[in-house]
Design a protein around this motif. Structure first.
Motif, PDB file in Angstrom:
ATOM      1  N   THR A 111      85.294 -26.087   4.523  1.00 55.85           N
ATOM      2  CA  THR A 111      85.838 -27.111   5.518  1.00 55.85           C
ATOM      3  C   THR A 111      86.859 -28.034   5.560  1.00 55.85           C
ATOM      4  N   ASP A 113      89.062 -31.268   6.326  1.00 58.41           N
ATOM      5  CA  ASP A 113      88.728 -33.063   6.492  1.00 58.41           C
ATOM      6  C   ASP A 113      90.294 -33.081   7.011  1.00 58.41           C
ATOM      7  N   ASP A 114      89.955 -34.420   8.028  1.00 62.53           N
ATOM      8  CA  ASP A 114      90.858 -34.940   8.521  1.00 62.53           C
ATOM      9  C   ASP A 114      92.505 -34.791   9.083  1.00 62.53           C
ATOM     10  N   SER A 116      92.345 -33.718  13.320  1.00 67.05           N
ATOM     11  CA  SER A 116      92.627 -34.527  14.778  1.00 67.05           C
ATOM     12  C   SER A 116      93.032 -34.408  16.095  1.00 67.05           C
ATOM     13  N   SER A 121      88.686 -38.052  15.157  1.00 67.79           N
ATOM     14  CA  SER A 121      89.278 -36.698  14.165  1.00 67.79           C
ATOM     15  C   SER A 121      88.021 -36.741  13.471  1.00 67.79           C
ATOM     16  N   GLY A 122      88.201 -35.649  12.381  1.00 67.14           N
ATOM     17  CA  GLY A 122      87.489 -35.465  11.310  1.00 67.14           C
ATOM     18  C   GLY A 122      87.184 -34.821  10.902  1.00 67.14           C
ATOM     19  N   SER A 123      86.346 -33.652  11.455  1.00 67.62           N
ATOM     20  CA  SER A 123      86.009 -32.764   9.983  1.00 67.62           C
ATOM     21  C   SER A 123      86.183 -31.601  10.482  1.00 67.62           C
ATOM     22  N   ASP A 126      87.830 -24.457   8.115  1.00 66.13           N
ATOM     23  CA  ASP A 126      88.887 -23.421   8.223  1.00 66.13           C
ATOM     24  C   ASP A 126      88.350 -22.088   7.902  1.00 66.13           C
ATOM     25  N   LYS A 149      83.559 -28.564  14.227  1.00 68.88           N
ATOM     26  CA  LYS A 149      81.611 -28.064  13.142  1.00 68.88           C
ATOM     27  C   LYS A 149      81.245 -29.041  14.269  1.00 68.88           C
ATOM     28  N   SER A 152      77.743 -31.190  12.583  1.00 65.71           N
ATOM     29  CA  SER A 152      77.737 -32.467  12.270  1.00 65.71           C
ATOM     30  C   SER A 152      79.128 -33.333  12.569  1.00 65.71           C
ATOM     31  N   GLU A 153      79.912 -33.059  14.066  1.00 60.87           N
ATOM     32  CA  GLU A 153      80.782 -33.559  14.669  1.00 60.87           C
ATOM     33  C   GLU A 153      80.409 -34.112  15.858  1.00 60.87           C
TER      34      GLU A 153
END
Length: 241
Positions: A111, A113-114, A116, A121-123, A126, A149, A152-153
């Motif tokens: 994952t 993070d950051d 945007s 913005s979120g995760s 990759d 994702k 969770s997002e």
């Protein structure tokens, strides 16, 4: 062209309506189109991926016009309703002067993070070092490929236009409808005709008057009903050769 979200109970179509050919699909707002499908927040696989810079900010053609030369391909079976990726299933990416990049669809992900995209913005997942090296070489600066994702997002649509819906890495809404008649009318004004992919809709209809889709409030295609919630501006891009 008109942006839309999946609709609620069906309403009658406007008197001037068109017939939908096969939809096209764009994995992120910058890349070339591939074939169609269906998904709850848009067509399946549509706007699932985005290229980000070293700070996790999404890249677009506004900043990187060479993105327009990238081509993407998914397995034909990927658009079947119940299809699931096998270990060998890949997203294939090509670009001038580059070897073909194959991104596994069923791989384990770390994952990032950051990440945007505009106001969100979120995760995100990759897609790994090989994709990062390929993109960094192509753009000439650190870049990574990430995937939305879903587990969770949540990225909601603008409540000013459509409440209670979600999107992935698209700009505003999961669907953009344009008509062949509007494209033909535009080309009548141009010395050199342009194809529909210049405007990047993922639903193209035919059989209606030019720009009729700008007035549609409800659109029904087979058993699906869409609400036309907002007209869509298209930004200018220089031709990249």
């Amino acid at each position: 062209s008109r942006s839309g979200s999946p609709g609620r109970p069906p309403l009658p179509l406007p008197p001037d309506h068109g017939e939908p050919p096969s939809p096209s699909l764009t994995p992120d707002p910058g890349h070339g189109a591939v074939g169609g499908g269906r998904w709850t927040a848009g067509f399946r696989w549509d706007r699932q991926w985005v290229v980000v810079n070293a700070k996790g900010r999404a890249l677009t053609q506004r900043v990187e016009p060479r993105m327009a030369l990238m081509e993407v391909e998914l397995p034909p079976a990927a658009f079947d309703e119940d299809w699931q990726p096998a270990p060998h299933s890949c997203l294939v990416i090509r670009a001038p002067g580059m070897d073909t990049l194959k991104v596994p669809l069923a791989a384990e992900h770390t994952t990032l993070d950051d990440v945007s995209v505009w106001e969100w913005s979120g995760s995100a997942y990759d897609e790994g070092a090989e994709a990062a090296e390929w993109l960094s070489a192509y753009f000439g600066k650190p870049s990574r490929l990430v995937r939305f994702k879903e587990e969770s997002e949540i990225r909601p649509t603008n409540p000013k236009y459509a409440q209670g819906y979600k999107i992935t890495f698209t700009d505003c809404f999961p669907f953009l409808i344009a008509s062949q008649g509007s494209l033909d009318a535009q080309n009548d004004l141009l010395k050199e005709h342009v194809p529909i992919n210049r405007f990047r809709p993922n639903i193209l209809v035919d059989g209606c008057h030019p720009y009729a889709e700008d007035l549609w409030k409800t659109i029904k295609i087979n058993k699906l009903t869409f609400d036309g919630v907002k007209l869509c501006d298209r930004y200018k891009l220089l031709e990249c050769k």
